[in-house]
Scaffold this motif. Structure first.
Motif, PDB file in Angstrom:
ATOM      1  N   VAL A 183      45.317  31.808  42.618  1.00  0.00           N
ATOM      2  CA  VAL A 183      45.375  31.991  44.068  1.00  0.00           C
ATOM      3  C   VAL A 183      46.521  32.930  44.440  1.00  0.00           C
ATOM      4  O   VAL A 183      46.350  33.841  45.254  1.00  0.00           O
ATOM      5  N   ALA A 184      47.694  32.728  43.836  1.00  0.00           N
ATOM      6  CA  ALA A 184      48.842  33.599  44.123  1.00  0.00           C
ATOM      7  C   ALA A 184      48.538  35.042  43.731  1.00  0.00           C
ATOM      8  O   ALA A 184      48.829  35.979  44.484  1.00  0.00           O
ATOM      9  N   GLY A 185      47.959  35.230  42.563  1.00  0.00           N
ATOM     10  CA  GLY A 185      47.604  36.577  42.123  1.00  0.00           C
ATOM     11  C   GLY A 185      46.533  37.205  42.980  1.00  0.00           C
ATOM     12  O   GLY A 185      46.577  38.403  43.287  1.00  0.00           O
ATOM     13  N   PHE A 186      45.555  36.394  43.383  1.00  0.00           N
ATOM     14  CA  PHE A 186      44.481  36.911  44.228  1.00  0.00           C
ATOM     15  C   PHE A 186      45.041  37.468  45.524  1.00  0.00           C
ATOM     16  O   PHE A 186      44.722  38.579  45.927  1.00  0.00           O
ATOM     17  N   TRP A 187      45.898  36.694  46.191  1.00  0.00           N
ATOM     18  CA  TRP A 187      46.439  37.132  47.480  1.00  0.00           C
ATOM     19  C   TRP A 187      47.516  38.209  47.308  1.00  0.00           C
ATOM     20  O   TRP A 187      47.578  39.155  48.083  1.00  0.00           O
ATOM     21  N   GLY A 188      48.366  38.052  46.299  1.00  0.00           N
ATOM     22  CA  GLY A 188      49.440  39.025  46.095  1.00  0.00           C
ATOM     23  C   GLY A 188      48.927  40.401  45.689  1.00  0.00           C
ATOM     24  O   GLY A 188      49.250  41.413  46.310  1.00  0.00           O
ATOM     25  N   MET A 189      48.107  40.445  44.657  1.00  0.00           N
ATOM     26  CA  MET A 189      47.558  41.723  44.197  1.00  0.00           C
ATOM     27  C   MET A 189      46.450  42.210  45.120  1.00  0.00           C
ATOM     28  O   MET A 189      46.304  43.414  45.342  1.00  0.00           O
ATOM     29  N   GLY A 190      45.661  41.272  45.640  1.00  0.00           N
ATOM     30  CA  GLY A 190      44.526  41.652  46.468  1.00  0.00           C
ATOM     31  C   GLY A 190      44.916  42.348  47.752  1.00  0.00           C
ATOM     32  O   GLY A 190      44.258  43.302  48.173  1.00  0.00           O
ATOM     33  N   GLY A 191      45.970  41.882  48.383  1.00  0.00           N
ATOM     34  CA  GLY A 191      46.420  42.533  49.612  1.00  0.00           C
ATOM     35  C   GLY A 191      46.781  43.989  49.385  1.00  0.00           C
ATOM     36  O   GLY A 191      46.430  44.874  50.175  1.00  0.00           O
ATOM     37  N   LEU A 192      47.469  44.248  48.275  1.00  0.00           N
ATOM     38  CA  LEU A 192      47.827  45.634  47.959  1.00  0.00           C
ATOM     39  C   LEU A 192      46.596  46.470  47.634  1.00  0.00           C
ATOM     40  O   LEU A 192      46.480  47.626  48.054  1.00  0.00           O
ATOM     41  N   ALA A 193      45.660  45.895  46.880  1.00  0.00           N
ATOM     42  CA  ALA A 193      44.439  46.628  46.519  1.00  0.00           C
ATOM     43  C   ALA A 193      43.629  46.972  47.767  1.00  0.00           C
ATOM     44  O   ALA A 193      43.178  48.118  47.926  1.00  0.00           O
ATOM     45  N   LEU A 194      43.437  46.011  48.636  1.00  0.00           N
ATOM     46  CA  LEU A 194      42.643  46.258  49.842  1.00  0.00           C
ATOM     47  C   LEU A 194      43.313  47.281  50.759  1.00  0.00           C
ATOM     48  O   LEU A 194      42.644  48.134  51.338  1.00  0.00           O
ATOM     49  N   ALA A 195      44.628  47.213  50.876  1.00  0.00           N
ATOM     50  CA  ALA A 195      45.345  48.201  51.689  1.00  0.00           C
ATOM     51  C   ALA A 195      45.196  49.595  51.100  1.00  0.00           C
ATOM     52  O   ALA A 195      45.006  50.581  51.832  1.00  0.00           O
ATOM     53  N   ALA A 196      45.248  49.703  49.781  1.00  0.00           N
ATOM     54  CA  ALA A 196      45.105  51.013  49.141  1.00  0.00           C
ATOM     55  C   ALA A 196      43.685  51.553  49.302  1.00  0.00           C
ATOM     56  O   ALA A 196      43.490  52.746  49.537  1.00  0.00           O
ATOM     57  N   TRP A 197      42.680  50.691  49.173  1.00  0.00           N
ATOM     58  CA  TRP A 197      41.291  51.140  49.354  1.00  0.00           C
ATOM     59  C   TRP A 197      41.034  51.588  50.788  1.00  0.00           C
ATOM     60  O   TRP A 197      40.165  52.429  51.038  1.00  0.00           O
ATOM     61  N   ALA A 198      41.781  51.057  51.744  1.00  0.00           N
ATOM     62  CA  ALA A 198      41.582  51.418  53.150  1.00  0.00           C
ATOM     63  C   ALA A 198      42.112  52.820  53.464  1.00  0.00           C
ATOM     64  O   ALA A 198      41.701  53.418  54.459  1.00  0.00           O
ATOM     65  N   ARG A 199      42.980  53.334  52.630  1.00  0.00           N
ATOM     66  CA  ARG A 199      43.526  54.683  52.859  1.00  0.00           C
ATOM     67  C   ARG A 199      42.458  55.725  52.589  1.00  0.00           C
ATOM     68  O   ARG A 199      41.692  55.607  51.638  1.00  0.00           O
ATOM     69  N   PRO A 200      42.404  56.782  53.385  1.00  0.00           N
ATOM     70  CA  PRO A 200      41.404  57.837  53.136  1.00  0.00           C
ATOM     71  C   PRO A 200      41.746  58.628  51.867  1.00  0.00           C
ATOM     72  O   PRO A 200      42.910  58.739  51.470  1.00  0.00           O
ATOM     73  N   ILE A 201      40.715  59.159  51.237  1.00  0.00           N
ATOM     74  CA  ILE A 201      40.913  60.017  50.068  1.00  0.00           C
ATOM     75  C   ILE A 201      41.414  61.363  50.577  1.00  0.00           C
ATOM     76  O   ILE A 201      40.807  61.968  51.459  1.00  0.00           O
ATOM     77  N   PRO A 202      42.531  61.871  50.023  1.00  0.00           N
ATOM     78  CA  PRO A 202      43.026  63.173  50.487  1.00  0.00           C
ATOM     79  C   PRO A 202      42.079  64.286  50.084  1.00  0.00           C
ATOM     80  O   PRO A 202      41.454  64.244  49.029  1.00  0.00           O
ATOM     81  N   SER A 203      41.956  65.286  50.935  1.00  0.00           N
ATOM     82  CA  SER A 203      41.079  66.417  50.613  1.00  0.00           C
ATOM     83  C   SER A 203      41.673  67.265  49.500  1.00  0.00           C
ATOM     84  O   SER A 203      40.962  67.937  48.781  1.00  0.00           O
ATOM     85  N   ASN A 204      42.986  67.219  49.349  1.00  0.00           N
ATOM     86  CA  ASN A 204      43.672  67.958  48.303  1.00  0.00           C
ATOM     87  C   ASN A 204      44.365  66.943  47.405  1.00  0.00           C
ATOM     88  O   ASN A 204      45.340  66.329  47.803  1.00  0.00           O
ATOM     89  N   PRO A 205      43.869  66.769  46.151  1.00  0.00           N
ATOM     90  CA  PRO A 205      44.486  65.751  45.277  1.00  0.00           C
ATOM     91  C   PRO A 205      45.938  66.051  44.952  1.00  0.00           C
ATOM     92  O   PRO A 205      46.658  65.178  44.509  1.00  0.00           O
ATOM     93  N   GLU A 206      46.380  67.280  45.161  1.00  0.00           N
ATOM     94  CA  GLU A 206      47.771  67.619  44.892  1.00  0.00           C
ATOM     95  C   GLU A 206      48.688  67.199  46.034  1.00  0.00           C
ATOM     96  O   GLU A 206      49.888  67.192  45.895  1.00  0.00           O
TER      97      GLU A 206
END
Length: 96
Positions: free
Chosen positions: A70-93
């Motif tokens: 449960v701790a890992g699910f919420w701790g790691m999951g919050g970061l993963a979901l926040a990162a997935w919510a960010r748009p993909i940059p048009s320029n990977p650099e």
């Protein structure tokens, strides 16, 4: 090794896991990123992190470490979901 206070895991293990992951992602970011041909490929480290999050949570639950799962699910999951919510940059650099 002496059993630790957090689900029997010594605190130094967490530091080792943190620094190992940070080193791997830093190496990827510094060495592989310039050769990435497609902007969506910047999501590869995030995909690896997400897979680690889900599999570690499932394994911990399966072996009876429900609190750690449960701790890992919420701790790691919050970061993963926040990162997935960010748009993909048009320029990977481009750095954020």
């Amino acid at each position: 090794l002496e059993p630790g206070a957090y689900f029997g895991i010594p605190a130094q293990n967490y530091a080792g896991w943190f620094f190992t992951a940070a080193l791997m992602y830093t190496l990827y970011w510094r060495l592989a990123r310039p050769a990435i041909p497609h902007p969506a490929a910047v999501r590869l480290p995030l995909l690896a992190y997400t897979a680690t999050w889900l599999f570690d949570t499932l394994i911990a639950w399966q072996v009876g470490l429900h609190g750690a799962a449960v701790a890992g699910f919420w701790g790691m999951g919050g970061l993963a979901l926040a990162a997935w919510a960010r748009p993909i940059p048009s320029n990977p650099e481009a750095r954020h």
